[in-house]
Design an enzyme around this catalytic site. Structure first.
Site, mmCIF file in Angstrom:
data_model
loop_
_atom_site.group_PDB
_atom_site.id
_atom_site.type_symbol
_atom_site.label_atom_id
_atom_site.label_comp_id
_atom_site.label_asym_id
_atom_site.label_seq_id
_atom_site.Cartn_x
_atom_site.Cartn_y
_atom_site.Cartn_z
ATOM 1 N N HIS A 76 -0.834 10.292 -3.008
ATOM 2 C CA HIS A 76 -2.134 9.880 -2.474
ATOM 3 C C HIS A 76 -3.141 11.020 -2.433
ATOM 4 O O HIS A 76 -4.287 10.873 -2.826
ATOM 5 C CB HIS A 76 -1.991 9.292 -1.066
ATOM 6 C CG HIS A 76 -3.324 8.955 -0.480
ATOM 7 N ND1 HIS A 76 -4.035 9.823 0.322
ATOM 8 C CD2 HIS A 76 -4.111 7.864 -0.642
ATOM 9 C CE1 HIS A 76 -5.185 9.272 0.647
ATOM 10 N NE2 HIS A 76 -5.260 8.081 0.081
ATOM 11 N N GLU A 103 -4.438 3.433 -8.876
ATOM 12 C CA GLU A 103 -5.732 4.059 -8.548
ATOM 13 C C GLU A 103 -5.918 5.387 -9.261
ATOM 14 O O GLU A 103 -5.065 6.285 -9.183
ATOM 15 C CB GLU A 103 -5.845 4.282 -7.029
ATOM 16 C CG GLU A 103 -7.187 4.938 -6.680
ATOM 17 C CD GLU A 103 -7.433 5.147 -5.202
ATOM 18 O OE1 GLU A 103 -6.684 4.599 -4.366
ATOM 19 O OE2 GLU A 103 -8.389 5.886 -4.899
ATOM 20 N N GLU A 127 1.240 -0.533 -5.123
ATOM 21 C CA GLU A 127 0.165 0.418 -5.437
ATOM 22 C C GLU A 127 0.687 1.782 -5.879
ATOM 23 O O GLU A 127 1.684 2.282 -5.347
ATOM 24 C CB GLU A 127 -0.713 0.622 -4.196
ATOM 25 C CG GLU A 127 -1.980 1.385 -4.542
ATOM 26 C CD GLU A 127 -2.682 2.017 -3.360
ATOM 27 O OE1 GLU A 127 -2.042 2.319 -2.350
ATOM 28 O OE2 GLU A 127 -3.903 2.242 -3.480
ATOM 29 N N HIS A 150 0.830 -1.199 0.000
ATOM 30 C CA HIS A 150 0.000 0.000 0.000
ATOM 31 C C HIS A 150 0.870 1.257 0.000
ATOM 32 O O HIS A 150 1.554 1.545 0.984
ATOM 33 C CB HIS A 150 -0.882 -0.033 1.253
ATOM 34 C CG HIS A 150 -1.780 1.145 1.413
ATOM 35 N ND1 HIS A 150 -1.593 2.092 2.399
ATOM 36 C CD2 HIS A 150 -2.868 1.533 0.708
ATOM 37 C CE1 HIS A 150 -2.545 3.001 2.311
ATOM 38 N NE2 HIS A 150 -3.335 2.697 1.301
ATOM 39 N N ASP A 204 -1.154 5.615 -6.370
ATOM 40 C CA ASP A 204 -2.287 6.546 -6.428
ATOM 41 C C ASP A 204 -1.903 7.624 -7.433
ATOM 42 O O ASP A 204 -0.787 8.152 -7.378
ATOM 43 C CB ASP A 204 -2.518 7.202 -5.063
ATOM 44 C CG ASP A 204 -2.983 6.209 -4.010
ATOM 45 O OD1 ASP A 204 -3.957 5.495 -4.259
ATOM 46 O OD2 ASP A 204 -2.362 6.166 -2.932
HETATM 47 O O1 G3P Z 1 -6.788 2.039 -2.851
HETATM 48 C C1 G3P Z 1 -6.919 1.158 -1.794
HETATM 49 C C2 G3P Z 1 -6.367 1.812 -0.623
HETATM 50 O O2 G3P Z 1 -5.238 2.504 -1.012
HETATM 51 C C3 G3P Z 1 -7.360 2.656 0.114
HETATM 52 O O3 G3P Z 1 -7.419 3.915 -0.176
HETATM 53 O O4 G3P Z 1 -7.122 6.180 0.619
HETATM 54 O O5 G3P Z 1 -5.210 4.610 0.861
HETATM 55 O O6 G3P Z 1 -5.923 5.375 -1.401
HETATM 56 P P1 G3P Z 1 -6.345 5.068 -0.012
HETATM 57 CA CA CA Z 2 -5.140 3.901 -2.971
#
Ligand code: G3P
Ligand code: CA
Length: 360
Positions: free
Chosen positions: A75, A168, A60, A33, A62
């Site tokens: 993010h 994302e 991940e 993450h 963002d």
């Molecule tokens: O995208 C899944 C996870 O990352 C949850 O959201 O707010 O951390 O981008 P966030």
């Molecule tokens: Ca995310």
């Protein structure tokens, strides 16, 4: 597309992925993450390299756009939680107090120091999590999507282990309001780097169901792409997706997604769901008496994969019904039966799965 050495390598890696099954076929998956963000600043390239080396299956990203239409890995829509933007560009904040990435060109953003999330007390930067990398130490920069893909694909090449990406589309409604089409721009880069088919090591996620439907029915077919899509599920009160109703901008109402019949509707345009983990197990469950909500069962019945967020071992982040972080992983991966986890501690999730008889 002109075949550069990198493109040739990417094509070869993706063929290798198909041949070996790739990360998604390996059973339950560990999604780093924002990188190995328990140890290094979120979305820093060192944090991504560490996640790769720790054995994460997916890393991940963002995505947010700059004023000059570049895609950066960040993010928040704004820069002030994780950079020194307030010192470098003190006059560039909006009336709400935030410094939005979309108000800056990439060259300006590259001048900023990326750091662990902090709050400021006078001249002192205080870590939001005291156990994480100290804010303001060493030098990190915000990277573009291209830079991050080249890092991950480069490490895939040098290690021989194909790690996927989990990308994302952040707040498409906001980008549209600012005159930008983030999804189209992201797909252009992903295609350039060889992510084109459902079998490729990529999940594309968004909290915005309208955008996911647009991706599935319009953008992906128009660009000759067929990618796995994941519907992230938020609490309505977080205000992550905004819509216009009766002339007013209001938070999108996610409540319908919590009902079992929602899963078949989501399966019409997505391949998986990414719920907050508290949507799967009631947070007031007692130790040894976990109360499961039924979302995983309904999702699996509809053919959807389930990848909840976000598993952290920092103080106060493990719910009282679990004895520790590994017990929390055990509950979700083997009692609740999710298909993978978003975690800031990918090393610990990988180690847990490798030791577990049903893990790998
Ligand atoms: O995208 C899944 C996870 O990352 C949850 O959201 O707010 O951390 O981008 P966030
Ligand atoms: Ca995310």
């Amino acid at each position: 597309m002109k075949m550069t050495p990198l493109n040739t390598f990417v094509a070869a890696s993706l063929c290798a992925t198909l041949f070996t099954g790739g990360p998604a076929a390996a059973g339950k998956v560990v999604i780093a993450h924002r990188g190995a963000s328990g140890y290094l600043p979120e979305h820093s390239l060192p944090g991504k390299a560490a996640a790769h080396a720790m054995g994460a299956d997916y890393i991940e990203q963002d995505l947010v756009m700059t004023r000059d239409d570049r895609i950066i890995v960040l993010h928040d829509l704004y820069l002030d939680r994780v950079t020194n933007v307030a010192e470098v560009f003190p006059d560039r904040r909006r009336p709400d107090g935030h410094y939005y990435a979309i108000d800056f060109d990439l060259a300006e953003i590259k001048r900023l120091r990326l750091m662990e999330a902090f709050k400021r007390e006078g001249d002192t930067l205080l870590a939001i999590s005291p156990v994480r990398f100290p804010p303001g130490r060493s030098v990190f920069r915000i990277s573009t999507l291209e830079e991050e893909l080249e890092l991950i694909q480069g490490m895939n090449h040098s290690t021989g282990r194909v790690v996927g990406i989990y990308t994302e589309i952040k707040a498409p409604w906001f980008h549209r309001q600012e005159g930008k089409d983030l999804s189209r721009a992201a797909l252009t880069v992903l295609k350039q780097y060889g992510y084109t088919r459902r079998e490729d090591p990529l999940y594309l996620q968004s909290f915005d169901p309208q955008e996911l439907k647009r991706l599935r029915t319009e953008l992906l077919p128009a660009m000759g792409l067929d990618l796995k899509l994941v519907q992230l599920i938020a609490e309505t009160r977080w205000g992550l997706t905004m819509v216009i109703e009766d002339g007013r901008t209001v938070p999108y109402d996610y409540e319908w997604m919590k009902r079992p019949e929602a899963m078949a509707k989501i399966a019409a345009y997505a391949d998986g769901i990414g719920p907050w983990f508290n949507m799967l197990v009631r947070p007031d469950s007692a130790p040894g008496k976990i109360e499961v909500t039924g979302m995983v069962e309904a999702a699996h019945a509809a053919g959807l994969e389930v990848h909840p967020y976000t598993f952290r071992s920092d103080p106060g982040q493990v719910p009282a019904y679990a004895t520790d972080f590994e017990d929390l992983l055990d509950i979700f991966l083997f009692k609740v039966g999710v298909d993978g986890v978003f975690t800031d501690y990918p090393d610990r999730a990988v180690r847990f799965l490798n030791k577990h008889p049903q893990g790998r």
